[in-house]
Design a protein around this motif. Structure first.
Motif, mmCIF file in Angstrom:
data_model
loop_
_atom_site.group_PDB
_atom_site.id
_atom_site.type_symbol
_atom_site.label_atom_id
_atom_site.label_comp_id
_atom_site.label_asym_id
_atom_site.label_seq_id
_atom_site.Cartn_x
_atom_site.Cartn_y
_atom_site.Cartn_z
ATOM 1 N N LEU A 99 0.827 -1.201 0.000
ATOM 2 C CA LEU A 99 0.000 0.000 0.000
ATOM 3 C C LEU A 99 0.867 1.259 0.000
ATOM 4 C CD1 LEU A 99 -2.962 -0.684 2.445
ATOM 5 C CD2 LEU A 99 -3.114 -0.056 0.041
ATOM 6 N N ALA A 100 1.898 1.214 0.817
ATOM 7 C CA ALA A 100 2.823 2.350 0.867
ATOM 8 C C ALA A 100 3.476 2.566 -0.498
ATOM 9 C CB ALA A 100 3.885 2.114 1.938
ATOM 10 N N MET A 101 3.791 1.435 -1.185
ATOM 11 C CA MET A 101 4.382 1.528 -2.515
ATOM 12 C C MET A 101 3.400 2.141 -3.506
ATOM 13 S SD MET A 101 7.460 0.532 -2.484
ATOM 14 C CE MET A 101 7.543 0.612 -4.252
ATOM 15 N N THR A 102 2.144 1.762 -3.389
ATOM 16 C CA THR A 102 1.121 2.321 -4.278
ATOM 17 C C THR A 102 0.998 3.820 -4.062
ATOM 18 O OG1 THR A 102 -0.119 0.241 -4.221
ATOM 19 C CG2 THR A 102 -1.310 2.192 -4.941
ATOM 20 N N GLU A 103 1.021 4.225 -2.786
ATOM 21 C CA GLU A 103 0.954 5.654 -2.483
ATOM 22 C C GLU A 103 2.178 6.388 -3.018
ATOM 23 O OE1 GLU A 103 0.144 8.686 1.281
ATOM 24 O OE2 GLU A 103 0.510 6.561 1.666
ATOM 25 N N ALA A 104 3.339 5.777 -2.859
ATOM 26 C CA ALA A 104 4.571 6.383 -3.367
ATOM 27 C C ALA A 104 4.493 6.564 -4.880
ATOM 28 C CB ALA A 104 5.768 5.509 -2.995
ATOM 29 N N ASN A 105 3.945 5.559 -5.555
ATOM 30 C CA ASN A 105 3.809 5.625 -7.010
ATOM 31 C C ASN A 105 2.882 6.770 -7.424
ATOM 32 O OD1 ASN A 105 4.412 4.633 -9.587
ATOM 33 N ND2 ASN A 105 2.520 3.467 -9.665
ATOM 34 N N LEU A 106 1.840 7.006 -6.616
ATOM 35 C CA LEU A 106 0.925 8.115 -6.894
ATOM 36 C C LEU A 106 1.640 9.462 -6.797
ATOM 37 C CD1 LEU A 106 -2.380 7.100 -5.095
ATOM 38 C CD2 LEU A 106 -1.940 7.183 -7.532
ATOM 39 N N TYR A 107 2.504 9.569 -5.802
ATOM 40 C CA TYR A 107 3.257 10.816 -5.645
ATOM 41 C C TYR A 107 4.165 11.050 -6.850
ATOM 42 C CZ TYR A 107 1.738 11.032 -0.752
ATOM 43 O OH TYR A 107 0.982 11.112 0.388
ATOM 44 N N LEU A 108 4.726 9.955 -7.362
ATOM 45 C CA LEU A 108 5.575 10.099 -8.540
ATOM 46 C C LEU A 108 4.754 10.540 -9.752
ATOM 47 C CD1 LEU A 108 8.071 7.089 -8.440
ATOM 48 C CD2 LEU A 108 8.616 9.510 -8.355
ATOM 49 N N GLU A 109 3.567 9.934 -9.922
ATOM 50 C CA GLU A 109 2.727 10.272 -11.075
ATOM 51 C C GLU A 109 2.297 11.727 -11.045
ATOM 52 O OE1 GLU A 109 -0.420 7.809 -12.383
ATOM 53 O OE2 GLU A 109 0.607 5.941 -11.890
ATOM 54 N N THR A 110 2.118 12.265 -9.854
ATOM 55 C CA THR A 110 1.699 13.669 -9.732
ATOM 56 C C THR A 110 2.909 14.599 -9.532
ATOM 57 O OG1 THR A 110 1.300 13.300 -7.362
ATOM 58 C CG2 THR A 110 -0.578 13.107 -8.839
ATOM 59 N N LYS A 111 4.102 14.018 -9.697
ATOM 60 C CA LYS A 111 5.369 14.771 -9.589
ATOM 61 C C LYS A 111 5.549 15.443 -8.224
ATOM 62 C CE LYS A 111 5.798 15.646 -14.569
ATOM 63 N NZ LYS A 111 5.766 14.235 -14.805
ATOM 64 N N ASP A 112 5.012 14.798 -7.203
ATOM 65 C CA ASP A 112 5.193 15.273 -5.831
ATOM 66 C C ASP A 112 6.407 14.537 -5.258
ATOM 67 O OD1 ASP A 112 5.106 16.037 -3.211
ATOM 68 O OD2 ASP A 112 3.000 15.494 -2.875
ATOM 69 N N PHE A 113 7.598 14.955 -5.698
ATOM 70 C CA PHE A 113 8.824 14.243 -5.357
ATOM 71 C C PHE A 113 9.184 14.354 -3.876
ATOM 72 C CE2 PHE A 113 9.342 15.471 -9.887
ATOM 73 C CZ PHE A 113 9.271 14.188 -10.410
ATOM 74 N N VAL A 114 8.784 15.453 -3.255
ATOM 75 C CA VAL A 114 9.070 15.629 -1.821
ATOM 76 C C VAL A 114 8.328 14.565 -1.010
ATOM 77 C CG1 VAL A 114 8.815 17.161 0.155
ATOM 78 C CG2 VAL A 114 9.490 18.104 -2.066
ATOM 79 N N SER A 115 7.036 14.396 -1.293
ATOM 80 C CA SER A 115 6.240 13.386 -0.583
ATOM 81 C C SER A 115 6.737 11.975 -0.905
ATOM 82 C CB SER A 115 4.757 13.508 -0.963
ATOM 83 O OG SER A 115 4.247 14.751 -0.540
ATOM 84 N N TYR A 116 7.141 11.780 -2.149
ATOM 85 C CA TYR A 116 7.645 10.466 -2.559
ATOM 86 C C TYR A 116 8.898 10.099 -1.754
ATOM 87 C CZ TYR A 116 10.185 7.025 -5.331
ATOM 88 O OH TYR A 116 10.900 5.918 -5.724
ATOM 89 N N LYS A 117 9.852 11.010 -1.711
ATOM 90 C CA LYS A 117 11.103 10.751 -0.987
ATOM 91 C C LYS A 117 10.845 10.503 0.492
ATOM 92 C CE LYS A 117 14.408 11.263 -4.122
ATOM 93 N NZ LYS A 117 15.367 10.180 -4.423
ATOM 94 N N LYS A 118 9.956 11.294 1.049
ATOM 95 C CA LYS A 118 9.635 11.153 2.471
ATOM 96 C C LYS A 118 9.049 9.778 2.761
ATOM 97 C CE LYS A 118 6.776 13.187 6.134
ATOM 98 N NZ LYS A 118 5.713 14.170 6.452
ATOM 99 N N LEU A 119 8.110 9.347 1.909
ATOM 100 C CA LEU A 119 7.451 8.062 2.124
ATOM 101 C C LEU A 119 8.421 6.903 1.926
ATOM 102 C CD1 LEU A 119 4.886 6.565 2.804
ATOM 103 C CD2 LEU A 119 4.192 6.732 0.413
ATOM 104 N N VAL A 120 9.243 6.993 0.892
ATOM 105 C CA VAL A 120 10.221 5.934 0.630
ATOM 106 C C VAL A 120 11.199 5.801 1.791
ATOM 107 C CG1 VAL A 120 12.200 5.298 -0.811
ATOM 108 C CG2 VAL A 120 10.048 5.991 -1.872
ATOM 109 N N THR A 121 11.596 6.930 2.339
ATOM 110 C CA THR A 121 12.502 6.920 3.499
ATOM 111 C C THR A 121 11.853 6.209 4.676
ATOM 112 O OG1 THR A 121 13.488 9.009 2.778
ATOM 113 C CG2 THR A 121 13.859 8.360 5.061
ATOM 114 N N GLU A 122 10.571 6.489 4.892
ATOM 115 C CA GLU A 122 9.836 5.828 5.983
ATOM 116 C C GLU A 122 9.761 4.316 5.752
ATOM 117 O OE1 GLU A 122 5.992 7.574 6.280
ATOM 118 O OE2 GLU A 122 6.739 9.577 6.765
ATOM 119 N N ILE A 123 9.486 3.932 4.506
ATOM 120 C CA ILE A 123 9.360 2.504 4.171
ATOM 121 C C ILE A 123 10.676 1.776 4.415
ATOM 122 C CG2 ILE A 123 8.918 0.853 2.310
ATOM 123 C CD1 ILE A 123 7.151 3.041 1.001
#
Length: 424
Positions: free
Chosen positions: A267-291
């Motif tokens: 689920l976290a990966m799916t959310e991370a992928n959504l951030y990438l699709e919307t070019k929200d790289f800050v949220s993506y990096k933050k979530l990946v770091t948490e994972i």
């Protein structure tokens, strides 16, 4: 006087019609009792035009007899699905008429029919699943749910069949209804081991199970808890919304799904992928770091992060994650394959540019530079291809790729030896 005669004549006509329909209904009942079912439809068809003047009791009787005919046909395997559906509709007419009139002569009987039809639909869906007819099975389970909306488990199973049958639109409707109903699917099962068969058996209640244990027919009593399915339901809704590109709604649902399933990294990966699709790289990096902080040595997680990064055209990051997955698990085959794939993608723009070059001195020099870059790419993938072939020596696809690379680098001896080894 003439007006009175007209009224009298009308009354007589209605009276005669009433007698006629009563006689016809009695004839239908007699035919059913004698087993002459082939006569019944025609007799009922004769009654149908007279229904508008029939009493509620006669209407209820008519639909009850209709239901009997349809169920008889279904029991004889005649156009089963259609006849079951017609039987239910007739039964529901009976219930509606008798509820309105307050006289319950046939209601209990037709309720048994509805229950029987429900069981037939569920059993039919089970048979459909055995031959992967998920669409047909889902329709049966959905109909079973419509017959008894208290039994929400049928709607849950219908959504599962729809997912298996790739009917994502239908599945989304079912899942959203389950979510609206706050369906959990959580339950307890009271289990004990039979001393005769030595197999576990479930009981309808704790009291019944404990009674059998006291009688010493069973032992090892325990409670089996079926976990809540809410997280799974919300997760599937989110995944369907992602597939439908309904990104903003998917984000909201995923937040809820992650709350219900905090340990589900997919689920976290799916959310991370959504951030990438919307070019929200800050949220993506933050979530990946948490994972990664939770599971730094999870090879599957690292591999999936590589896939997400590759899909986002972030090749450097994809390579990094694939290499980390290999470090954690040196035999992670898919990581080798994807890593090689990402590396070889780099030659596509080089080939495009090389094909556009002319024959001038300047173009020839540029061609040699690009040729050198391609050579580095090929040299860079050899160690990973060799290692992958060591892990899976019979893998023809990897061998074919390595042979092509050897050929491009004019490594004739290595190419010949590998072809002989693979029998190619």
């Amino acid at each position: 006087m003439k007006a009175n005669n007209v009224l009298l004549t009308s009354a007589l006509l209605i009276s005669v019609a009433a007698f006629a329909q009563k006689d016809q209904l009695k004839a239908v009942e007699k035919a059913i009792k004698k087993g002459n079912m082939q006569e019944v439809p025609n007799l009922l068809n004769q009654v149908e035009p007279l229904l508008s003047n029939a009493s509620d009791a006669e209407k209820a009787q008519y639909y009850y007899l209709r239901e009997t005919v349809y169920m008889d046909a279904a029991d004889k395997n005649v156009d089963v699905d259609n006849n079951l559906s017609l039987a239910v509709k007739a039964a529901q007419e009976v219930i509606a008429i008798e509820k309105k009139s307050g006289k319950m002569e046939y209601t209990n009987e037709v309720l048994k029919t509805i229950s029987k039809v429900k069981d037939k639909l569920i059993n039919g869906a089970i048979e459909d699943s055995k031959i992967e007819k998920y669409k047909e099975g889902a329709a049966k389970l959905s109909e079973a749910y419509q017959l008894d909306k208290k039994d929400t488990l049928n709607l849950y199973y219908a959504s599962s069949f729809q997912l298996n049958g790739k009917d994502f639109d239908g599945a989304l409707v079912s899942l959203q209804e389950l979510r609206r109903l706050n369906f959990t699917g959580k339950s307890k099962s009271f289990v004990a081991t039979s001393l005769i068969s030595n197999k576990e058996e479930a009981f309808p209640s704790k009291e019944e199970r404990d009674r059998m244990v006291k009688l010493k027919t069973h032992s090892k009593p325990r409670v089996e808890v079926v976990a809540s399915k809410q997280g799974e339901i919300v997760k599937n809704i989110a995944l369907i919304l992602v597939q439908q590109k309904n990104i903003e709604e998917a984000k909201k649902v995923i937040v809820e799904a992650r709350t219900l399933n905090p340990e589900d990294t997919s689920l976290a990966m799916t959310e991370a992928n959504l951030y990438l699709e919307t070019k929200d790289f800050v949220s993506y990096k933050k979530l990946v770091t948490e994972i990664l902080a939770k599971k730094p040595n999870d090879a599957d997680l690292l591999f999936n992060l590589g896939v997400v990064s590759a899909n986002a055209k972030n090749k450097e990051e994809a390579e990094m994650y694939y290499k980390k997955a290999i470090e954690v698990d040196p035999k992670y085959m898919n990581a080798y394959i994807n890593l090689v794939g990402v590396k070889l993608e780099a030659e596509t723009p080089l080939n495009t540019e090389m094909n556009k070059l002319g024959t001038s001195d300047k173009d020839n020099k540029r061609y040699e530079v690009l040729k050198g870059e391609k050579k580095k790419i090929y040299q860079g993938v050899i160690p990973f291809l060799v290692k992958a072939l060591e892990i899976d020596p019979a893998n023809k696809d990897i061998a074919t790729t390595l042979i092509s690379v050897y050929g491009a680098l004019e490594m004739s001896a290595e190419k010949k030896a590998l072809k002989q080894k693979m029998g190619m």
